[in-house]
Enzyme design. Structure first.
Site, PDB file in Angstrom:
ATOM      1  N   ASP A 104      50.279  38.413  97.717  1.00  0.00           N
ATOM      2  CA  ASP A 104      49.659  38.120  99.001  1.00  0.00           C
ATOM      3  C   ASP A 104      50.733  38.099 100.099  1.00  0.00           C
ATOM      4  OD1 ASP A 104      46.922  37.029 100.192  1.00  0.00           O
ATOM      5  OD2 ASP A 104      48.459  35.652 100.897  1.00  0.00           O
ATOM      6  N   HIS A 272      41.527  37.683  93.399  1.00  0.00           N
ATOM      7  CA  HIS A 272      42.755  37.851  94.172  1.00  0.00           C
ATOM      8  C   HIS A 272      43.978  37.191  93.550  1.00  0.00           C
ATOM      9  CE1 HIS A 272      45.337  38.130  97.676  1.00  0.00           C
ATOM     10  NE2 HIS A 272      45.338  36.820  97.873  1.00  0.00           N
TER      11      HIS A 272
END
Length: 296
Positions: A104, A272
């Site tokens: 991320d 994610h």
């Protein structure tokens, strides 16, 4: 949560960086994402530490690293500034060259580090992202709906700071729940508690918003200036097949056009948060990649 790892406070490039270090062998830097801290690696780092010296820092503005007030142009939260922090930390630990993995926001810091400090990064892995400039250029209704936080957090202060501070626990838990494949059960309660605790600090809320403000301004300037630059080291790309990046992009191809060196990758059956949703597979993919490209 990282039993046996030593805790340090290190000088970055204008920020004080908290870091945990464990293991021995070639150095490996692990960078976290939003809305987490270095503890997101708690199920992956110990296994990698059996072969590597694993360095897990909190990015500036996150966790218990320092969170300076944002500059008017947000440059002190640019990925360039955050990458300098990490290079300084690794140099302070005696590592002039190292491998790195970033999830991320940490992956965006790592992308910039590969461009600005090619001599330091011997091998790199980015987890569940495509390049920042690529995301903004391809923004659609579907992407903006899924990644609404990019546009919310980048609003001028103090709007997002005030709203998040009204219920930071709800904010953090909602991000984890919505972006994972199986909701909050994917995370260990003590990890969630640590992420929530970090967001009870107004400085962290501000620092993390500045990260996104920089992404929408000065980072785009840097990326535009370097649009022809390429990552030179071997690159591993991992992403979650239940995540938005997988639905919106050919993730591997977006990175192949940004790299001059070899690029390999695969999707994992999760959302994610790969290191927490699929820790064994994440660790295995990193270990296999590092064995080929960073034997030390």
């Amino acid at each position: 949560m990282l039993d046996g790892f030593e805790k340090w406070r290190m000088a970055g490039d204008g920020a004080e960086i908290f870091v945990q270090v464990g293991g021995s062998g070639p150095p490996l830097l692990l960078l976290h994402g939003y809305p987490q801290t270095h503890l997101m690696w708690h199920q992956v780092a110990p296994g990698l530490a059996e072969r590597y010296t694993v360095v897990c820092p909190d990015l500036r503005g996150y966790g218990v690293s320092s969170a300076p007030s944002g500059a008017p142009d947000h440059a002190n939260y640019s990925k360039r500034a955050m990458a300098k922090d990490m290079v300084a930390v690794m140099a302070g630990l005696g590592f002039g060259q190292f491998a790195a993995a970033g999830h991320d926001r940490g992956g965006r810091v790592l992308h910039r580090m590969c461009l600005d400090h090619p001599g330091q990064v011997a091998a790199a892995a980015v987890l569940d992202i495509v390049p920042t400039r690529t995301v903004f250029a391809a923004t659609s209704q579907a992407l903006a709906s899924g990644y609404y936080h990019w546009f919310f957090l980048s609003q001028p202060a103090p709007l997002p700071e005030r709203l998040i501070s009204l219920d930071p626990a709800f904010w953090v838990r909602s991000k984890l729940e919505r972006w994972s494949g199986t909701g909050l059960p994917a995370f260990r309660p003590e990890a969630v508690a640590a992420y929530v605790q970090a967001f009870t600090d107004p400085a962290v809320i501000h620092g993390t918003c500045e990260d996104y403000r920089a992404a929408a301004t000065v980072d785009l300037e840097h990326d535009s200036a370097d649009q022809d630059a390429r990552i030179g080291c071997p690159l591993l790309v991992l992403w979650g097949e239940q995540g938005l990046m997988h639905r919106q992009f050919d993730v591997l191809d977006t990175w192949r056009v940004k790299a001059a060196g070899p690029v390999t990758g695969q999707s994992l059956p999760c959302g994610h948060f790969l290191p927490e949703e699929q820790p064994e597979r994440t660790q295995g993919a990193l270990a296999e990649f590092l064995a080929r490209h960073w034997p030390g």
